[in-house]
Design a protein around this motif. Structure first.
Motif: not given
Length: 321
Positions: A62-63, A85-86, A89, A114-116, A319-321
């Motif tokens: 999931d991450l 990132g694509r 997440p 695409d990422l934090t 990040v996942r939203s």
């Protein structure tokens, strides 16, 4: 939530895996840098699961928490083509202060959309060139070892890994003068031969590579914690010393000036001031204990585990939203 991350930084990961998720940690037969698996010297919960690269191909993730420049490509390959990132997440966690042409050092994730990019200190975010990448600061959290301080030994504890190799970065060159003010016990990785390297008597600068399970108790027996580091991120050993109830004597560099408040120790860019403060603590154990108690309270308030996990929960949700 299934979170993929590599075992890169044992102390930081120990705090991170206290959260409510399942943590997938890659393991390889040689247990090399990309496959260390579960920690052997830290206590991790059962929610940390070792996974092989083959198992990751089909694993639900999931991450992804990336921590080194080569990990985006490595993750894509081991995840069967899923791109962090694509396709899944991702955040990139930067543990370190920039190196090289500071302050113009450009971060490997600069301008990525695409990422934090998550920094562990405000100092680090300020000094890295992050470009237009979305950045967050999530300050360290520490699993509280308890108020173990006794200060019964009139010596200073120093915790640093590879002091001979890292030299001026870790302030190793300052130790000969500082050990003249207070005898030092230097703990960490690859500290052997330090006194001979510095040309000082062994009794004035002892060194030991202690396992993590013994380190906190050993630190807490020393009268004070000495942090001579010139250039690094905020060392978790400094925060752990404060949690233990130790007074701090530290170079006023990088994030240390934010972490150590007035009344918890002495901060200065002048080594002679640090030496004077160390002598005072050796001669005034009650003052050392009082400052150490204030250091512990400050660390609990700013670097407590709950705040750390709450901050991560917020960022991971965003990040996942």
């Amino acid at each position: 939530m299934n979170i993929l991350l590599w075992h890169v930084h044992g102390s930081w990961t120990t705090a991170f895996v206290q959260g409510p998720h399942t943590y997938l940690v890659p393991v390889t037969p040689d247990r090399g840098p990309d496959g260390l698996g579960r920690a052997r010297t830290f206590t991790w919960p059962d929610s940390v699961r070792e996974v092989t690269p083959r198992q990751l191909r089909d694993a639900p993730v999931d991450l992804v928490v990336l921590q080194r420049p080569h990990e985006p490509e490595l993750a894509e390959r081991w995840l069967g083509g899923r791109r962090p990132g694509r396709d899944v997440p991702a955040v990139y966690l930067e543990h370190n202060a920039p190196d090289g042409n500071v302050p113009d050092t450009r971060h490997p994730c600069a301008d990525r959309t695409d990422l934090t990019l998550v920094h562990v200190t405000h100092f680090n975010r300020l000094f890295w060139d992050n470009g237009s990448a979305r950045t967050e600061v999530i300050e360290h959290g520490v699993v509280d070892p308890g108020h173990l301080y006794t200060g019964r030994l009139a010596r200073a504890a120093v915790v640093v890994n590879e002091p001979v190799r890292r030299g001026r970065y870790t302030g190793t060159d300052l130790l000969p003068a500082l050990c003249g003010a207070a005898p030092l016990d230097v703990f960490g990785m690859r500290t052997e031969g330090l006194a001979a390297h510095l040309g000082v008597p062994e009794e004035r600068c002892r060194s030991a590579d202690l396992p993590q399970r013994e380190l906190h108790a050993a630190m807490a027996e020393r009268r004070l914690y000495l942090h001579p580091v010139r250039w690094t991120s905020l060392g978790l050993s400094l925060l752990e010393a404060m949690h233990l109830g130790m007074p701090v004597v530290a170079l006023a560099t990088t994030e240390a000036i934010e972490a150590v408040p007035a009344g918890a120790g002495t901060l200065s860019t002048r080594p002679e001031v640090l030496a004077r403060a160390a002598r005072t603590y050796l001669n005034e154990p009650e003052a050392a204990a009082e400052d150490g108690a204030r250091a512990r309270q400050a660390a609990l308030e700013r670097y407590g585990l709950k705040r750390f996990l709450d901050d991560w929960e917020r960022v991971m949700t965003e990040v996942r939203s």
